[in-house]
Design a protein around this motif. Structure first.
Motif, short mmCIF file in Angstrom:
data_model
loop_
_atom_site.label_atom_id
_atom_site.label_comp_id
_atom_site.label_asym_id
_atom_site.label_seq_id
_atom_site.Cartn_x
_atom_site.Cartn_y
_atom_site.Cartn_z
N LYS A 180 -1.86 -5.19 -0.65
CA LYS A 180 -0.73 -4.29 -0.89
C LYS A 180 -0.05 -3.89 0.41
O LYS A 180 1.16 -3.71 0.45
CB LYS A 180 -1.21 -3.04 -1.63
CG LYS A 180 -1.54 -3.30 -3.08
CD LYS A 180 -2.00 -2.04 -3.76
CE LYS A 180 -2.41 -2.32 -5.19
NZ LYS A 180 -2.93 -1.12 -5.86
N GLN A 181 -0.81 -3.75 1.50
CA GLN A 181 -0.21 -3.38 2.78
C GLN A 181 0.60 -4.52 3.36
O GLN A 181 1.59 -4.28 4.05
CB GLN A 181 -1.31 -2.97 3.76
CG GLN A 181 -1.96 -1.65 3.44
CD GLN A 181 -3.12 -1.34 4.36
OE1 GLN A 181 -3.48 -2.16 5.20
NE2 GLN A 181 -3.71 -0.17 4.19
N ASN A 182 0.22 -5.75 3.11
CA ASN A 182 0.92 -6.90 3.68
C ASN A 182 2.21 -7.22 2.94
O ASN A 182 3.06 -7.93 3.48
CB ASN A 182 0.01 -8.12 3.69
CG ASN A 182 -1.12 -7.96 4.67
OD1 ASN A 182 -1.05 -7.17 5.59
ND2 ASN A 182 -2.18 -8.72 4.48
N LEU A 183 2.39 -6.72 1.73
CA LEU A 183 3.60 -7.02 0.98
C LEU A 183 4.74 -6.13 1.45
O LEU A 183 4.58 -4.91 1.57
CB LEU A 183 3.37 -6.81 -0.52
CG LEU A 183 2.44 -7.78 -1.21
CD1 LEU A 183 2.25 -7.37 -2.66
CD2 LEU A 183 2.99 -9.19 -1.13
N PRO A 184 5.90 -6.70 1.73
CA PRO A 184 7.03 -5.86 2.13
C PRO A 184 7.62 -5.15 0.92
O PRO A 184 7.63 -5.67 -0.19
CB PRO A 184 8.03 -6.87 2.71
CG PRO A 184 7.71 -8.14 2.02
CD PRO A 184 6.22 -8.12 1.76
#
Length: 123
Positions: A67-71
């Motif tokens: 979730k953190q890596n998705l823009p």
């Protein structure tokens, strides 16, 4: 050389596909160690957790990283309301003339003869 590139990209693709499954694979391989030392519920043996709590924690961390890596995408920045579609009315008239063809060919023939064929005799 092209074959080496295709094999390398295939391996990279497989590695990317297997990344979410790595915590489960690690749990299966190191089940005894995780159940013995890393289990969160060691003080409650009636739960029969056997390290599944640790596995759930690792899967949750994997989801958080994903979730953190998705823009973040704001759909207000990408309006599509200005697109209008062309509508055509069906008038029933066609520019291309219709050609009526059939694929059925009647190749059956029948000879109405009641004489029986006999091969020629040698005499």
């Amino acid at each position: 050389m092209l074959r080496i590139y295709s094999i390398a990209f295939t391996l990279l693709y497989l590695l990317a596909m297997l990344k979410p499954v790595l915590p489960v694979f690690d749990y299966v391989v190191n089940h005894d160690y995780i159940a013995e030392y890393l289990c969160i519920n060691k003080d409650r043996p009636e739960m029969h957790c056997d390290g599944k709590c640790y596995l759930m924690q690792m899967l949750e961390e994997e989801n958080q990283q994903k979730k953190q890596n998705l823009p973040a995408i704001d759909l207000r920045e990408y309006p599509i309301g200005f697109v209008s579609f062309l509508s055509l009315e069906n008038t029933g008239y066609s520019i291309i003339p219709e050609k009526k063809t059939t694929l059925y060919f009647n190749k059956y023939s029948f000879l109405a003869s009641y004489k029986y064929f006999h091969p020629p005799s040698l005499s």
